[in-house]
Design an enzyme around this catalytic site. Structure first.
Site, mmCIF file in Angstrom:
data_model
loop_
_atom_site.group_PDB
_atom_site.id
_atom_site.type_symbol
_atom_site.label_atom_id
_atom_site.label_comp_id
_atom_site.label_asym_id
_atom_site.label_seq_id
_atom_site.Cartn_x
_atom_site.Cartn_y
_atom_site.Cartn_z
ATOM 1 C CE LYS A 1 -25.584 -70.300 -30.348
ATOM 2 N NZ LYS A 1 -24.892 -69.234 -31.108
ATOM 3 C CG MET A 59 -37.953 -93.413 -36.051
ATOM 4 S SD MET A 59 -39.752 -93.420 -36.180
ATOM 5 C CE MET A 59 -39.999 -93.019 -37.899
ATOM 6 C CE1 TYR A 112 -37.754 -100.769 -42.929
ATOM 7 C CE2 TYR A 112 -36.320 -99.422 -41.550
ATOM 8 C CZ TYR A 112 -37.541 -100.046 -41.766
ATOM 9 O OH TYR A 112 -38.531 -99.954 -40.840
ATOM 10 N NE ARG A 161 -25.339 -65.286 -37.842
ATOM 11 C CZ ARG A 161 -24.901 -66.244 -37.036
ATOM 12 N NH1 ARG A 161 -24.933 -67.507 -37.421
ATOM 13 N NH2 ARG A 161 -24.413 -65.953 -35.854
#
Ligand code: PLP
Length: 382
Positions: free
Chosen positions: A53, A323, A270, A151
Site C-alpha cells: 500500500k 522547504m 530562518y 478500526r
C-alpha cells in the site's frame, strides 16, 4: 577488492550520470527481496504475502511489485481500489487484496479488476454479493475481523452469523490485524490471537492471516496460513529495541550546494535559531521538508537534531529545516568531503529509518511513505 568501506559506499552515491539532481533515493530491490525471503523463512509453512500500500511504502509500487513477484510472492495487499487497479495492471496474475474493503459503490470496479476486498461490514458484504449476482458468480474476498483495533472489521462475536452470510460470496481469507505486535510481551497479543483462533474456527478450510511484519517475530508464532509484512520488507525494524533483522532498502543522499565558514555568534537559517558557538563550517544541502524530511528534525533545546554522514562523520542539522534546504555543521567532517558538489547520506546503513524517525519525533513508517517525489530515484535490481 574486498570489503567496501563506508566511505567508498558513500562515494558510490555520487554518480556523474545524475549531475542535475540534488537528492538521490536509491532503492535496493535485492535487499527488499532478501527481506521478503527472510520473513518467508521465519513464517515456516505459512505463505508470505507483501503489503504494498501507499506506493510500496513510498518506494515505488511498480518496482516493488515486480521484484517481489519475481521472487515468488503471490499475494499482495493494497489500501484502496485505485491502488488495487494500479497493482492489477502491473501484476496480471497476482492475488491482490484491498484492505479498505468495499468502499461505497466500488464493488463493480473492484470485481472488474479481480481485486479481493477485505470485507468488514454487512453493507460491504451485501454490495459484494450483489456485484457477484450481476456477474453470475460468487466473488472472492477476505473476511476481516476486528480483534482489538476498533478500526475495520466484523466483531468476533458475530463470526457465526457472518460465516453464514458469507456463503453469498467466496471467502478466500479470514483475517485480523495486531494492535501492537512490535511489543513482544504486550498482553494484547495473546488476547488477539485467542480471539482470532475462535473466529477462524467458524471458517473451516479457509486460509487465515493475522501477522504483520512484527507479528512474524512474535514468540507465539501467529503465522497461520499467510503472513502480511509491509514495513520489514522495506527495511524498517519490526523488533524495536532489538537489532534490526532486516536489511536497509532505502538510501537517501543529497548534494552540498554551498559550503561556508562562520564566525562565532553568526546564526543560520530562518529566525536564526542556531548560533555558531565558535568558528564553524556549514554546508547547505538541496533537500528539505518538501522532500519529506520532517521539519521536526530541526534541533532544539534538549532535542537532538537530524544528522547526515559527511565523509564518514556524523554532522548535525543546524538552523531550521526549510522547504528546499538543510544546513549541516560540517566543522568536524574531513575537508575533502565537505565541499560544494559532494554527497552526504541522510538515510542508509548508518542512519536507519528508525533513527531518523526518532530524531523527528515520528515513526519510520511515516518517514518512508513521505519520501518526496523530487528525488532522482534509482533502483538496484535484485
Ligand atoms: C499495513 C498493514 C499491514 C502491514 O503492516 P506492517 O507493520 O507494515 O508490516 C498488515 N495488515 C494490515 C491490515 C495493514 O493495514
Amino acid at each position: 577488492m574486498g570489503i567496501i568501506s563506508p566511505t567508498e559506499r558513500l562515494l558510490a552515491c555520487a554518480d556523474p550520470s545524475e549531475p542535475v539532481e540534488t537528492g538521490l533515493l536509491t532503492v535496493d530491490l535485492s535487499a527488499l527481496v532478501a527481506n521478503w525471503r527472510k520473513l518467508a523463512s521465519l513464517a515456516g509453512a505459512a505463505e508470505c504475502g507483501a503489503v504494498v500500500k501507499a506506493d510500496g511504502y513510498g518506494l515505488g509500487l511498480a518496482a516493488v511489485l515486480r521484484a517481489l513477484a519475481g521472487a515468488g510472492c503471490r499475494s499482495f495487499f493494497v489500501a484502496n481500489l485505485v491502488e488495487g487497479e494500479t497493482a492489477r495492471a502491473l501484476a496480471p496474475d497476482a492475488t491482490i487484496y484491498v484492505l479498505d474493503g468495499v468502499a461505497p459503490g466500488c464493488a463493480p470496479r473492484l470485481a472488474a479488476a479481480r481485486l479481493r476486498p477485505a470485507i468488514g461490514s454487512i453493507a460491504e458484504l451485501e454490495e459484494w454479493a450483489a456485484a457477484g449476482a450481476t456477474l453470475g458468480r460468487k466473488l472472492e474476498a477476505a473476511i476481516h475481523f476486528d480483534t482489538g483495533m476498533n478500526r475495520l472489521g466484523f466483531a468476533p462475536e458475530d463470526a457465526d452469523a457472518i460465516a453464514l452470510r458469507a456463503q453469498a460470496i467466496m471467502p478466500t481469507l479470514v483475517m485480523s490485524h495486531f494492535v501492537s505486535a512490535q511489543l513482544l510481551d504486550s498482553p494484547i497479543n495473546d488476547r488477539q490471537i485467542e480471539g482470532f483462533l475462535a473466529v477462524r474456527a467458524h471458517f473451516p478450510g479457509i486460509p487465515a492471516s493475522l501477522a504483520n511484519s512484527s507479528g512474524v517475530f512474535l514468540p507465539q508464532r501467529p503465522h497461520f496460513d499467510l503472513v502480511r509484512p509491509g514495513y520489514g520488507l522495506y527495511g524498517g525494524n519490526p523488533t524495536p529495541g532489538a537489532e534490526n533483522p532486516m536489511r536497509p532498502v532505502a538510501r537517501l543522499c543529497a548534494r552540498m550546494i554551498s559550503v561556508r565558514d562562520l564566525a562565532a555568534g553568526e546564526t543560520v537559517g530562518y529566525d536564526g535559531i542556531w548560533t555558531a558557538p565558535g568558528a564553524s563550517r556549514v554546508a547547505t544541502i538541496g533537500v528539505g521538508y518538501a522532500d519529506g524530511l520532517p521539519v521536526s528534525t530541526t534541533g532544539a533545546q534538549g532535542k537532538p537534531a537530524g544528522e547526515a554522514i559527511v565523509g564518514g562523520v556524523r554532522c548535525p542539522f543546524v538552523g531550521r529545516v526549510s522547504m528546499d534546504y538543510v544546513v549541516l555543521d560540517v566543522t568536524d567532517a574531513p575537508k575533502e568531503a565537505a565541499r560544494r558538489g559532494e554527497w552526504v547520506e541522510l538515510l542508509g546503513e548508518t542512519i536507519e529509518v528508525e533513527e531518523l524517525a526518532v530524531r523527528a519525533g515520528t515513526i519510520g513508517y511515516e518517514v518512508l511513505t513521505r519520501l518526496g517525489r523530487r528525488f532522482a530515484r534509482r533502483y538496484v535490481e535484485p
